[in-house]
Design a protein around this motif. Sequence first.
Motif, PDB file in Angstrom:
ATOM      1  N   GLU A   1      65.773  39.510  43.874  1.00 31.59           N
ATOM      2  CA  GLU A   1      64.598  40.380  43.753  1.00 31.59           C
ATOM      3  C   GLU A   1      64.080  40.399  42.319  1.00 31.59           C
ATOM      4  OE1 GLU A   1      65.639  44.205  45.322  1.00 31.59           O
ATOM      5  OE2 GLU A   1      66.434  43.333  47.163  1.00 31.59           O
ATOM      6  N   SER A   2      64.984  40.396  41.356  1.00 29.35           N
ATOM      7  CA  SER A   2      64.577  40.374  39.948  1.00 29.35           C
ATOM      8  C   SER A   2      63.832  39.082  39.624  1.00 29.35           C
ATOM      9  CB  SER A   2      65.815  40.515  39.061  1.00 29.35           C
ATOM     10  OG  SER A   2      65.455  40.427  37.689  1.00 29.35           O
TER      11      SER A   2
ATOM     12  N   GLU B   1      69.660  40.144  42.308  1.00 31.62           N
ATOM     13  CA  GLU B   1      69.336  39.047  41.404  1.00 31.62           C
ATOM     14  C   GLU B   1      68.113  38.290  41.911  1.00 31.62           C
ATOM     15  OE1 GLU B   1      71.556  35.224  39.254  1.00 31.62           O
ATOM     16  OE2 GLU B   1      72.599  36.405  40.771  1.00 31.62           O
TER      17      GLU B   1
ATOM     18  N   ARG C   1      60.308  39.256  41.148  1.00 30.64           N
ATOM     19  CA  ARG C   1      59.402  40.099  40.359  1.00 30.64           C
ATOM     20  C   ARG C   1      58.900  39.358  39.120  1.00 30.64           C
ATOM     21  NH1 ARG C   1      63.017  44.256  42.000  1.00 30.64           N
ATOM     22  NH2 ARG C   1      64.309  43.952  40.146  1.00 30.64           N
ATOM     23  N   ARG C   2      59.807  38.661  38.448  1.00 35.77           N
ATOM     24  CA  ARG C   2      59.397  37.932  37.238  1.00 35.77           C
ATOM     25  C   ARG C   2      58.446  36.795  37.573  1.00 35.77           C
ATOM     26  NH1 ARG C   2      61.091  33.424  34.964  1.00 35.77           N
ATOM     27  NH2 ARG C   2      63.051  33.282  36.133  1.00 35.77           N
TER      28      ARG C   2
END
Length: 234
Positions: free
Chosen positions: A3-4, A1, A7-8
Motif C-alpha cells: 500500500e505504501s 508495504e 501511494r508513492r
Amino acid sequence: EKESLVRRLAADKGLAPSATVHIRSIPEKITRCIDNGWLAAPVTDVVHQLLELDGPAFRRRIVADAAQQDARDDALCHPLLLNRWRDQLTETLVEMAPSANNAHTKHLHDLALTNRPRSDAQLRRLHDRRRMFAALLQRRSESVRLITSLNDGMSLAERRDPSYELLKKAGDQAYNELVRRHPGLYRHIRARLARYETRYGRLQLTEPRAQLRAQIYDELDRMRPAHIASPARS
C-alpha cells in the motif's frame, strides 16, 4: 508495504492521496462511491438509525417490512444495508422453515406433498406462517437483485473514473517492486501455488481461497526477516 508503494507511485502519477485509500470492506467501498458522487445514495438519519440497530431490533424491522403487502421499508434498500438485510432474511428463513413446514429456504414447496392431518386452527396458523415465509423469500430475492445491480454499478463507475487505470498501473508496479525486494518470499508463493496451476497465472483451487491465502500469509510471516516489521493485516 504494498500500500505504501502504491501511494508513492500514484502520487508520482499526479493522483490525490484520497484516490489511493485502500478499501478493506464492502461498506468502505460503498462509502467511497457515495463520497465520489458515483453512487446517489444519501446516508439519511433513518439509514444511520438502521445501521445502529442491534440484531434482534433489525430482525423485527425486516419482519415488519415483509408483513406489508403494498408497501416497502425503503431504507432497507440503502446500499450500506443491503448485505445485512439479505443475511438477516436468510437467517430468519432458516429459523422459520420448520414451522412453515418447508424443508429448505430456496422456495416454498407444495404443501400437498405432506399428509399430516391438522385441525382448522392449525391450518390457519400454518397458512399465516407460510405466507410470511413466502414474503421473506420475495424480499430476499429482491435484496439479491439489488446487491447484484449495486456491485455492477460500482464496478462500472470505478472503471470510468480517470484514476482507475493509473491506480491499476501503480498496483502492478508495486507488486513487481515487492517481487524485486523479496525474491525468496515470491518463490515460496509460486511454489505453494504450483500444485493448483492449470497454466501460468490460472489456478484451480481445491480448498477455499481465503483459507489458502491465510496459510500462505502465515508462512510468509514466519519466513520474513525479524528486523523487517510485518505490516498488519485486517
